[in-house]
Design a protein around this motif. Sequence first.
Motif, PDB file in Angstrom:
ATOM      1  N   LEU A   1       3.537  21.859 -13.495  1.00 34.67           N
ATOM      2  CA  LEU A   1       2.103  22.008 -13.767  1.00 34.67           C
ATOM      3  C   LEU A   1       1.258  22.055 -12.501  1.00 34.67           C
ATOM      4  CD1 LEU A   1       1.612  19.727 -16.883  1.00 34.67           C
ATOM      5  CD2 LEU A   1       1.674  22.218 -16.800  1.00 34.67           C
ATOM      6  N   LEU A   2       1.848  21.738 -11.364  1.00 29.88           N
ATOM      7  CA  LEU A   2       1.100  21.786 -10.108  1.00 29.88           C
ATOM      8  C   LEU A   2       1.044  23.196  -9.520  1.00 29.88           C
ATOM      9  CD1 LEU A   2       2.317  18.466  -8.493  1.00 29.88           C
ATOM     10  CD2 LEU A   2       0.128  18.929  -9.617  1.00 29.88           C
ATOM     11  N   MET A   3       1.763  24.124 -10.114  1.00 34.75           N
ATOM     12  CA  MET A   3       1.734  25.503  -9.628  1.00 34.75           C
ATOM     13  C   MET A   3       0.380  26.127  -9.950  1.00 34.75           C
ATOM     14  SD  MET A   3       4.678  25.818  -8.220  1.00 34.75           S
ATOM     15  CE  MET A   3       4.442  24.122  -7.751  1.00 34.75           C
ATOM     16  N   LEU A   4      -0.097  26.976  -9.045  1.00 39.01           N
ATOM     17  CA  LEU A   4      -1.463  27.491  -9.150  1.00 39.01           C
ATOM     18  C   LEU A   4      -1.605  28.785  -9.931  1.00 39.01           C
ATOM     19  CD1 LEU A   4      -2.686  26.678  -5.542  1.00 39.01           C
ATOM     20  CD2 LEU A   4      -2.992  25.351  -7.640  1.00 39.01           C
ATOM     21  N   THR A   5      -0.505  29.494 -10.157  1.00 40.75           N
ATOM     22  CA  THR A   5      -0.577  30.746 -10.913  1.00 40.75           C
ATOM     23  C   THR A   5       0.462  30.714 -12.024  1.00 40.75           C
ATOM     24  OG1 THR A   5       1.050  31.955  -9.598  1.00 40.75           O
ATOM     25  CG2 THR A   5      -1.251  32.013  -8.823  1.00 40.75           C
ATOM     26  N   ASP A   6       0.264  31.588 -12.994  1.00 42.61           N
ATOM     27  CA  ASP A   6       1.219  31.688 -14.087  1.00 42.61           C
ATOM     28  C   ASP A   6       2.590  32.105 -13.558  1.00 42.61           C
ATOM     29  OD1 ASP A   6       1.706  31.464 -16.900  1.00 42.61           O
ATOM     30  OD2 ASP A   6       1.806  33.658 -16.984  1.00 42.61           O
ATOM     31  N   ASP A   7       2.607  33.034 -12.598  1.00 44.80           N
ATOM     32  CA  ASP A   7       3.880  33.509 -12.033  1.00 44.80           C
ATOM     33  C   ASP A   7       4.633  32.393 -11.320  1.00 44.80           C
ATOM     34  OD1 ASP A   7       3.508  36.075 -12.997  1.00 44.80           O
ATOM     35  OD2 ASP A   7       2.612  36.805 -11.121  1.00 44.80           O
ATOM     36  N   THR A   8       3.931  31.611 -10.504  1.00 42.48           N
ATOM     37  CA  THR A   8       4.624  30.537  -9.792  1.00 42.48           C
ATOM     38  C   THR A   8       5.031  29.408 -10.733  1.00 42.48           C
ATOM     39  OG1 THR A   8       2.516  29.510  -9.147  1.00 42.48           O
ATOM     40  CG2 THR A   8       3.563  31.006  -7.552  1.00 42.48           C
ATOM     41  N   MET A   9       4.260  29.184 -11.788  1.00 41.80           N
ATOM     42  CA  MET A   9       4.631  28.133 -12.735  1.00 41.80           C
ATOM     43  C   MET A   9       5.880  28.540 -13.512  1.00 41.80           C
ATOM     44  SD  MET A   9       2.436  25.958 -15.526  1.00 41.80           S
ATOM     45  CE  MET A   9       1.869  27.355 -16.445  1.00 41.80           C
ATOM     46  N   THR A  10       5.908  29.756 -14.017  1.00 41.59           N
ATOM     47  CA  THR A  10       7.076  30.184 -14.795  1.00 41.59           C
ATOM     48  C   THR A  10       8.314  30.367 -13.922  1.00 41.59           C
ATOM     49  OG1 THR A  10       6.341  32.488 -14.674  1.00 41.59           O
ATOM     50  CG2 THR A  10       5.726  31.242 -16.644  1.00 41.59           C
ATOM     51  N   ALA A  11       8.132  30.586 -12.622  1.00 42.72           N
ATOM     52  CA  ALA A  11       9.263  30.717 -11.693  1.00 42.72           C
ATOM     53  C   ALA A  11       9.734  29.357 -11.162  1.00 42.72           C
ATOM     54  CB  ALA A  11       8.879  31.621 -10.522  1.00 42.72           C
ATOM     55  N   HIS A  12       8.990  28.313 -11.431  1.00 38.73           N
ATOM     56  CA  HIS A  12       9.350  26.982 -10.943  1.00 38.73           C
ATOM     57  C   HIS A  12      10.709  26.578 -11.521  1.00 38.73           C
ATOM     58  CE1 HIS A  12       9.206  22.621 -10.355  1.00 38.73           C
ATOM     59  NE2 HIS A  12       8.267  22.848  -9.447  1.00 38.73           N
ATOM     60  N   PRO A  13      11.585  25.964 -10.723  1.00 39.73           N
ATOM     61  CA  PRO A  13      12.912  25.590 -11.218  1.00 39.73           C
ATOM     62  C   PRO A  13      12.892  24.608 -12.392  1.00 39.73           C
ATOM     63  CG  PRO A  13      12.633  24.934  -8.900  1.00 39.73           C
ATOM     64  CD  PRO A  13      11.407  25.655  -9.306  1.00 39.73           C
ATOM     65  N   MET A  14      11.781  23.897 -12.591  1.00 39.02           N
ATOM     66  CA  MET A  14      11.707  22.951 -13.708  1.00 39.02           C
ATOM     67  C   MET A  14      10.853  23.466 -14.874  1.00 39.02           C
ATOM     68  SD  MET A  14      11.537  19.276 -11.780  1.00 39.02           S
ATOM     69  CE  MET A  14      11.771  18.383 -13.304  1.00 39.02           C
ATOM     70  N   PHE A  15      10.554  24.765 -14.875  1.00 40.12           N
ATOM     71  CA  PHE A  15       9.716  25.311 -15.943  1.00 40.12           C
ATOM     72  C   PHE A  15      10.380  25.170 -17.316  1.00 40.12           C
ATOM     73  CE2 PHE A  15       8.161  28.732 -18.703  1.00 40.12           C
ATOM     74  CZ  PHE A  15       6.828  28.362 -18.760  1.00 40.12           C
ATOM     75  N   ASP A  16      11.692  25.398 -17.391  1.00 40.84           N
ATOM     76  CA  ASP A  16      12.384  25.248 -18.682  1.00 40.84           C
ATOM     77  C   ASP A  16      12.274  23.808 -19.180  1.00 40.84           C
ATOM     78  OD1 ASP A  16      13.060  27.920 -18.779  1.00 40.84           O
ATOM     79  OD2 ASP A  16      15.074  27.606 -17.958  1.00 40.84           O
ATOM     80  N   ASP A  17      12.354  22.860 -18.272  1.00 36.62           N
ATOM     81  CA  ASP A  17      12.182  21.457 -18.630  1.00 36.62           C
ATOM     82  C   ASP A  17      10.777  21.201 -19.172  1.00 36.62           C
ATOM     83  OD1 ASP A  17      13.032  18.581 -18.585  1.00 36.62           O
ATOM     84  OD2 ASP A  17      11.404  18.459 -17.099  1.00 36.62           O
ATOM     85  N   LEU A  18       9.771  21.817 -18.541  1.00 37.02           N
ATOM     86  CA  LEU A  18       8.387  21.701 -19.007  1.00 37.02           C
ATOM     87  C   LEU A  18       8.248  22.281 -20.414  1.00 37.02           C
ATOM     88  CD1 LEU A  18       5.344  21.095 -18.644  1.00 37.02           C
ATOM     89  CD2 LEU A  18       5.163  23.341 -17.540  1.00 37.02           C
ATOM     90  N   SER A  19       8.837  23.426 -20.644  1.00 30.33           N
ATOM     91  CA  SER A  19       8.777  24.058 -21.969  1.00 30.33           C
ATOM     92  C   SER A  19       9.433  23.183 -23.032  1.00 30.33           C
ATOM     93  CB  SER A  19       9.456  25.426 -21.941  1.00 30.33           C
ATOM     94  OG  SER A  19       8.760  26.290 -21.092  1.00 30.33           O
ATOM     95  N   ASP A  20      10.579  22.604 -22.697  1.00 31.72           N
ATOM     96  CA  ASP A  20      11.264  21.703 -23.633  1.00 31.72           C
ATOM     97  C   ASP A  20      10.429  20.458 -23.913  1.00 31.72           C
ATOM     98  OD1 ASP A  20      13.379  23.489 -23.655  1.00 31.72           O
ATOM     99  OD2 ASP A  20      14.629  22.302 -22.282  1.00 31.72           O
ATOM    100  N   LEU A  21       9.825  19.892 -22.862  1.00 35.46           N
ATOM    101  CA  LEU A  21       8.976  18.714 -23.025  1.00 35.46           C
ATOM    102  C   LEU A  21       7.778  19.032 -23.905  1.00 35.46           C
ATOM    103  CD1 LEU A  21       8.247  15.776 -22.316  1.00 35.46           C
ATOM    104  CD2 LEU A  21       7.165  16.655 -20.223  1.00 35.46           C
TER     105      LEU A  21
END
Length: 121
Positions: free
Chosen positions: A92-112
Motif C-alpha cells: 500500500l506504500l506504492m505510489l502508482t497502480d503499476d508499482t503497487m500491482t508489481a510489488h512482490p507482496m501484492f498477491d498477499d495484499l489481495s488475499d488479505l
Amino acid sequence: MNKPTRQDTVTFRIWRHSGVQLIENIVGRLEYPLAIHRDTGEHEEIQEGNRKRYSGVWCITHVPTGKSFGIRSKDWDKIVTYVSQIKDHPALLMLTDDTMTAHPMFDDLSDLHSRLRREIF
C-alpha cells in the motif's frame, strides 16, 4: 478512532474512468495510506445543492493511487477494523497502480483484502 463530523474533512484524489479527480473537503479521516470518507457521489450532490445529507455510507480509498477498495458500509466500527488490519501492508506504500500491482507482496495484499472482506463484512 472517532467517527468524523462535518467539521472533519479530507482532500484526496480519486481515479475515475474519465481520469483523476480531486475531491476536496469531504467528511472523513485520513489513515495514511487510506482515506475513510463519505460517498464521493453524495458529496458532489451536496456541493451542487442537489442533496442536503449523506446517507451514512463510509467508503475507503487508497490515497496515493486514488483507487477505491470497493468497500461501502454504514458500520463505522467495521470500516475502522478493516482499515486498521490492512493499512500497514507494504504494497500500500506504492505510489502508482503499476508499482503497487508489481510489488512482490501484492498477491498477499489481495488475499488479505479478500479475507478481511469475508470476515468483517
